[in-house]
Design an enzyme around this catalytic site. Structure first.
Site, PDB file in Angstrom:
ATOM      1  N   ASP A  77       0.809  -1.229   0.000  1.00 14.06           N
ATOM      2  CA  ASP A  77       0.000   0.000   0.000  1.00 14.06           C
ATOM      3  C   ASP A  77       0.841   1.277   0.000  1.00 14.06           C
ATOM      4  O   ASP A  77       1.988   1.296   0.464  1.00 14.06           O
ATOM      5  CB  ASP A  77      -0.900   0.038   1.235  1.00 14.06           C
ATOM      6  CG  ASP A  77      -2.084  -0.902   1.132  1.00 14.06           C
ATOM      7  OD1 ASP A  77      -2.051  -1.815   0.287  1.00 14.06           O
ATOM      8  OD2 ASP A  77      -3.032  -0.739   1.911  1.00 14.06           O
ATOM      9  N   HIS A 222       3.440  -1.968   3.482  1.00 11.23           N
ATOM     10  CA  HIS A 222       3.475  -0.603   2.956  1.00 11.23           C
ATOM     11  C   HIS A 222       4.861  -0.304   2.381  1.00 11.23           C
ATOM     12  O   HIS A 222       5.878  -0.598   3.017  1.00 11.23           O
ATOM     13  CB  HIS A 222       3.170   0.420   4.056  1.00 11.23           C
ATOM     14  CG  HIS A 222       1.770   0.317   4.599  1.00 11.23           C
ATOM     15  ND1 HIS A 222       1.398  -0.648   5.509  1.00 11.23           N
ATOM     16  CD2 HIS A 222       0.671   1.064   4.353  1.00 11.23           C
ATOM     17  CE1 HIS A 222       0.110  -0.496   5.803  1.00 11.23           C
ATOM     18  NE2 HIS A 222      -0.347   0.526   5.116  1.00 11.23           N
TER      19      HIS A 222
END
Length: 254
Positions: A77, A222
């Site tokens: 992400d 992430h």
């Protein structure tokens, strides 16, 4: 988050949005570490992309793959980020892994070449809004702007119309689910969250992944939104551990 017991790739029943869970059968791919890249969406003569029409069940968030095989879906992400994304891509290349990258529109606009590299390496490109807002507090027009601008830019940048969406923070709303469905996008959540975004330390990230992963897990990571060096270091440690444990990796089909 815990899992229920239905399939995401073909639909199936789902519970309510808040706190809902969904175990799903994996896509029809061979149990290898690769997943083919998606082809661009069809385009009508006017140049507008043709969005797939989703069923109500397909519009609900997916939390897990099916647990019939030792398959894990890695999701990344908040990128792309020129500091960390290239290292993540190189690491995935080493292990033959295909992942799903949930990209923020503003970052796509700033780093289009990096987005194309992600796509060219066979990873799946997905929508993570334009500015990463809390969608629960936005009007439908603003939600649509966040999602549509991002999908349109991803289409122009990679030739692919994204068919998966993830709400920032996993904070879906009825409005965001409706808009995503209007744009032909399914909603992917996760079942393993090492909270790497909080930078708890590399050992903590590794421990949380390895203790919680199981067949069918969707793992949240992430590569953007700040210093993600802990995430990168953790991936370098837990990926070979999962491979040694007999796990394969997949990305849900675009």
């Amino acid at each position: 988050m815990t899992a229920g017991c239905r399939s995401p790739w073909g639909g199936g029943e789902r519970s309510a949005v808040a706190g809902a869970t969904d175990a799903v059968s994996p896509p029809a791919v061979s149990p290898s570490a690769t997943s083919s890249a998606a082809t661009p969406s069809a385009v009508v003569p006017s140049g507008e992309p043709v969005h797939r029409v989703l069923t109500e069940a397909e519009s609900k968030p997916v939390y897990e793959l099916g647990s019939g095989r030792r398959v894990v879906a890695l999701t990344i992400d908040d990128g792309p980020d020129p500091r960390h994304t290239p290292t993540v891509l190189a690491l995935f290349e080493t292990y033959g892994i295909r992942a799903t990258f949930f990209l923020i529109g503003e970052n796509v606009a700033e780093h289009p070449a990096l987005v194309r590299e992600i796509a060219d390496r066979g990873h799946h490109i997905a929508n993570h809004t334009w500015t990463h807002p809390d969608l629960r507090h936005l009007s439908e027009d603003k939600v649509r702007d966040e999602l549509e601008r991002t999908s349109d830019l991803l289409q122009r940048t990679t030739g692919r119309q994204p068919t998966w969406f993830r709400a920032p923070g996993g904070d879906w709303s009825e409005t965001s689910l409706k808009v995503a469905a209007d744009l032909g996008m399914r909603n992917m959540a996760w079942s393993v969250d090492p909270r790497d975004w909080a930078r708890p330390g590399t050992p903590a990230i590794i421990d949380r992944v390895l203790k919680n992963v199981r067949p069918g897990s969707i793992v949240l990571n992430h590569d953007g939104g700040g210093d993600r060096s802990q995430t990168v270091a953790a991936l370098k440690a837990y990926l070979p551990a999962l491979v040694d444990s007999g796990y394969f990796f997949t990305a849900p089909p675009n």
